[in-house]
Design a protein around this motif. Structure first.
Motif, short mmCIF file in Angstrom:
data_model
loop_
_atom_site.label_atom_id
_atom_site.label_comp_id
_atom_site.label_asym_id
_atom_site.label_seq_id
_atom_site.Cartn_x
_atom_site.Cartn_y
_atom_site.Cartn_z
N GLY A 1 7.76 1.09 -7.96
CA GLY A 1 6.30 1.06 -7.94
C GLY A 1 5.81 -0.35 -8.20
N LEU A 2 4.52 -0.44 -8.46
CA LEU A 2 3.90 -1.75 -8.66
C LEU A 2 3.32 -1.85 -10.05
N VAL A 3 3.43 -3.02 -10.62
CA VAL A 3 2.71 -3.33 -11.85
C VAL A 3 1.81 -4.51 -11.54
N MET A 4 0.53 -4.39 -11.92
CA MET A 4 -0.40 -5.50 -11.71
C MET A 4 -0.20 -6.52 -12.84
N LEU A 5 0.15 -7.74 -12.47
CA LEU A 5 0.32 -8.80 -13.46
C LEU A 5 -1.03 -9.44 -13.75
N ARG A 6 -1.16 -9.96 -14.93
CA ARG A 6 -2.43 -10.57 -15.33
C ARG A 6 -2.24 -11.98 -15.85
N THR B 1 0.82 -1.21 0.00
CA THR B 1 0.00 0.00 0.00
C THR B 1 0.85 1.27 0.00
N THR B 2 2.17 1.13 0.22
CA THR B 2 3.03 2.31 0.27
C THR B 2 3.58 2.68 -1.11
N LEU B 3 3.34 1.83 -2.11
CA LEU B 3 3.95 2.06 -3.42
C LEU B 3 2.93 2.54 -4.45
N PRO B 4 3.38 3.39 -5.39
CA PRO B 4 2.48 3.81 -6.47
C PRO B 4 2.28 2.68 -7.47
N ARG B 5 1.17 2.70 -8.16
CA ARG B 5 0.90 1.71 -9.21
C ARG B 5 1.33 2.29 -10.55
N PHE B 6 2.25 1.63 -11.24
CA PHE B 6 2.69 2.09 -12.56
C PHE B 6 1.69 1.74 -13.65
N GLY B 7 0.97 0.65 -13.45
CA GLY B 7 0.01 0.25 -14.48
C GLY B 7 -0.21 -1.25 -14.49
N TYR B 8 -0.81 -1.73 -15.58
CA TYR B 8 -1.13 -3.16 -15.72
C TYR B 8 -0.22 -3.78 -16.77
N ALA B 9 0.29 -4.95 -16.47
CA ALA B 9 1.10 -5.68 -17.45
C ALA B 9 0.19 -6.38 -18.44
N ILE C 1 -9.99 -6.03 -7.76
CA ILE C 1 -10.48 -5.96 -6.38
C ILE C 1 -9.61 -5.08 -5.49
N THR C 2 -8.40 -4.72 -5.98
CA THR C 2 -7.56 -3.84 -5.16
C THR C 2 -7.88 -2.37 -5.44
N ARG C 3 -8.77 -2.12 -6.37
CA ARG C 3 -9.07 -0.75 -6.77
C ARG C 3 -10.52 -0.34 -6.51
N ALA C 4 -11.42 -1.31 -6.41
CA ALA C 4 -12.84 -0.98 -6.25
C ALA C 4 -13.48 -2.00 -5.33
N PRO C 5 -14.48 -1.57 -4.55
CA PRO C 5 -15.15 -2.54 -3.65
C PRO C 5 -15.92 -3.58 -4.46
N VAL C 6 -15.97 -4.78 -3.92
CA VAL C 6 -16.61 -5.91 -4.62
C VAL C 6 -18.07 -5.98 -4.21
N SER C 7 -18.98 -6.14 -5.18
CA SER C 7 -20.36 -6.46 -4.80
C SER C 7 -20.78 -7.70 -5.58
N THR D 1 -13.08 -11.74 -11.56
CA THR D 1 -13.02 -11.27 -10.17
C THR D 1 -12.81 -12.45 -9.22
N ARG D 2 -13.52 -13.55 -9.53
CA ARG D 2 -13.32 -14.75 -8.70
C ARG D 2 -11.86 -15.19 -8.76
#
Lengths: 375, 158
Positions: free
Chosen positions: B55-60, A83-91, A188-194, A201-202
């Motif tokens: 930083g973090l990269v979300m792996l998929r 939680t202390t690190l910024p998110r660079f993006g999605y691989a 799920i780390t970015r938005a609450p799950v309903s 998501t599962r």
């Protein structure tokens, strides 16, 4: 509810100093290094990365050391750190078909292209304690950089290892994987799950779920609670490349490799009025060599698909909200273990209540006795 | 104006080669990158375009291995962006938290873009490429030694 309690600072400070002392153990022994943990307690490190949901071998080794080998505590430390690190993006999605395979077995096909590769496995060991490991060995003075075999033999050449599900898929005997429609998967780390949630998501939730919990639920499906007759279509473990679209470069870059375990379960086959019977699938993918977890995940993932596949519901492992909302061991341990913290005000209120109820009870009993005596 | 086909295929080849070099540097040990910089020196001074950062990269993964994507979990990544004095901007992304290694890789990326230095950078990276190829070959050889042939036995007629 618990409320803030004041005081105890000195005791807490001393308790933490004592914790540090106990963690260090006998000072006549050398302190264990992170490299030793990473190299020799690899599977503990892998579990911490998987359930901590953060791939970083050195950090996971540090967490194992700091937590004195308590893996759930270590996982908690990792989750807090992320939680202390910024998110660079999605691989980009990992391509497990292109894995540098270290182990790969199928329980459904004995002669599969690429072969059955046992790799480093506890399977087929006799589970006898090996007393020779109790003798401390000296580190060998070997050159880490030197390749062990420079022979250009056939075994060293890359071999194509198609996934077993792709082989079955060619005959139409097994359902295909859900198509990639280009939409972004829920995070799920970015938005609450309903609930209810989709399959992506599962999978994300299960991938960071507790191994023991998923093992028990997977086991329950085999014992008849939502049974779906699983086979291990394939388990593979090895190194896969991470590719990231670097925003400032405008093209994709390779960040290195991570190790993952993938499990494809192959299950029964009802079919519907419109689709012929075919095998169905459950999927597990986990950081590191976490085979038990990947297999359990595949079983549970398959059980959760009961509605989509027109199956009867009734087993615990099929209850999506129950399964997913209790599988995170950091959430679970946080809520269970907070019971140890001061609840004095809460408890005082309950004490008052139970005293009042007892007084009322005594009064009504006395009144009843008096009435009886009078009659 | 549209670039001619030759120009765009050259640009693609240039980019693919640069990506290959960046991939090797992402896998190199910090000490290896330092040794390469030492060997290529003296190197022009580098200033940060932005401070090196972890930083973090979300792996998929993909459902079933080849289907719809899902978020698997994060990985730590370090990145660096520099500009060489009188030279190109260099970038680096690599798994892990070694900012020093990321910055060294970014400097090498910038040096590689200088045509006068490209061959030297490529040559200095050769031992790293060889080590990585050796390591992968060792894994394949070791793993191949555990290849089994299972026999299914015919059951008796009782």
């Amino acid at each position: 509810m618990y409320v803030a309690a004041k005081g105890g600072e000195k005791a807490i400070r001393n308790a933490h100093a004592l914790l540090a002392k106990r963690r260090r153990g006998n000072r006549n022994l050398p302190s264990i290094s992170l490299a030793q943990i990473a190299q020799q307690l690899t599977l503990a490190v892998d579990r911490v990365m998987a359930e901590g949901s953060l791939y970083d071998v050195e950090l996971a080794a540090l967490a194992v050391k700091q937590a004195r080998g308590d893996l759930i505590e270590a996982i908690f430390l990792i989750r807090a750190f992320r939680t202390t690190l910024p998110r660079f993006g999605y691989a980009q999605a990992l391509d497990t078909a292109e894995m540098l395979v270290r182990r790969r077995v199928s329980a459904t096909y004995k002669d599969l292209p690429g072969g059955q590769l046992l790799g480093p496995t506890f399977d087929y060991t006799h589970r006898l304690l090996d007393t020779s490991l109790g003798v401390a060995d000296q580190a060998n003075e070997v050159d880490d950089q030197a390749g062990e075999s420079k022979t250009a033999d056939d075994a060293a050449a890359p071999v194509s290892m198609p996934r077993v599900t792709d082989l079955l898929g060619q005959e139409g005997l097994i359902e295909g994987a859900p198509a990639d429609d280009g939409s972004e998967p829920f995070d799920i780390t970015r938005a609450p799950v309903s609930y209810p949630v989709d399959r992506s998501t599962r999978l994300q939730t299960l991938a960071r779920g507790d191994e023991g919990y998923l093992l028990a639920l997977g086991y329950s499906t085999q014992r008849g609670y939502g049974r779906s007759h699983p086979f291990v279509g394939e388990i593979r473990f090895g190194d896969v490349e991470v590719i990231f679209d670097a925003p400032e470069l405008g093209f994709e870059v390779s960040l290195g490799t991570v190790q993952v375990t993938e499990c494809q379960s192959v299950n029964q086959f009802k079919g519907t009025a419109t689709t012929a019977p075919q095998f169905t699938r459950g999927y597990g993918l986990v950081f590191g060599q976490c085979e038990r977890k990947a297999l359990s995940m595949a079983l549970v993932e398959r059980a959760l698909r009961w509605e989509e596949l027109g199956e009867e519901r009734g087993a615990p492992a099929q209850d999506e909200e129950f399964v997913l909302s209790h599988c995170d061991n950091v959430q679970a341990t946080g809520f269970v273990e907070h019971l140890k913290l001061p609840h004095y005000v809460d408890f005082q209120a309950e004490l008052d209540l139970v005293r009042r109820m007892r007084a009322e009870h005594e009064e009504s009993r006395r009144a009843a006795d008096m009435k009886e005596a009078a009659e | 104006m549209q670039p001619s086909r030759d120009e765009s295929s050259n640009a693609n080849a240039w980019r693919a080669t640069r990506q290959g070099v960046m991939a090797v540097m992402a896998r190199a040990e910090s000490a290896e990158l330092d040794a390469i910089l030492e060997r290529l020196g003296p190197v022009p001074a580098a200033s940060n375009l932005k401070p090196p950062e972890v930083g973090l990269v979300m792996l998929r993964g993909r459902t079933g291995g080849d289907g719809a994507p899902f978020n698997l979990g994060e990985a730590t990544v370090s990145r660096a962006a520099i500009r060489l004095e009188g030279g190109a901007a260099g970038f680096a992304y690599r798994l892990g938290r070694d900012l020093k290694a990321a910055r060294a890789a970014a400097i090498l990326d910038a040096l590689w873009q200088d045509e006068a230095r490209r061959a030297a950078v490529e040559e200095a990276l050769m031992p790293v490429r060889a080590r990585l190829a050796d390591a992968a070959a060792t894994v394949r050889t070791e793993t191949a030694a555990t290849k089994v042939d299972f026999f299914t036995l015919v059951r008796g007629e009782d």
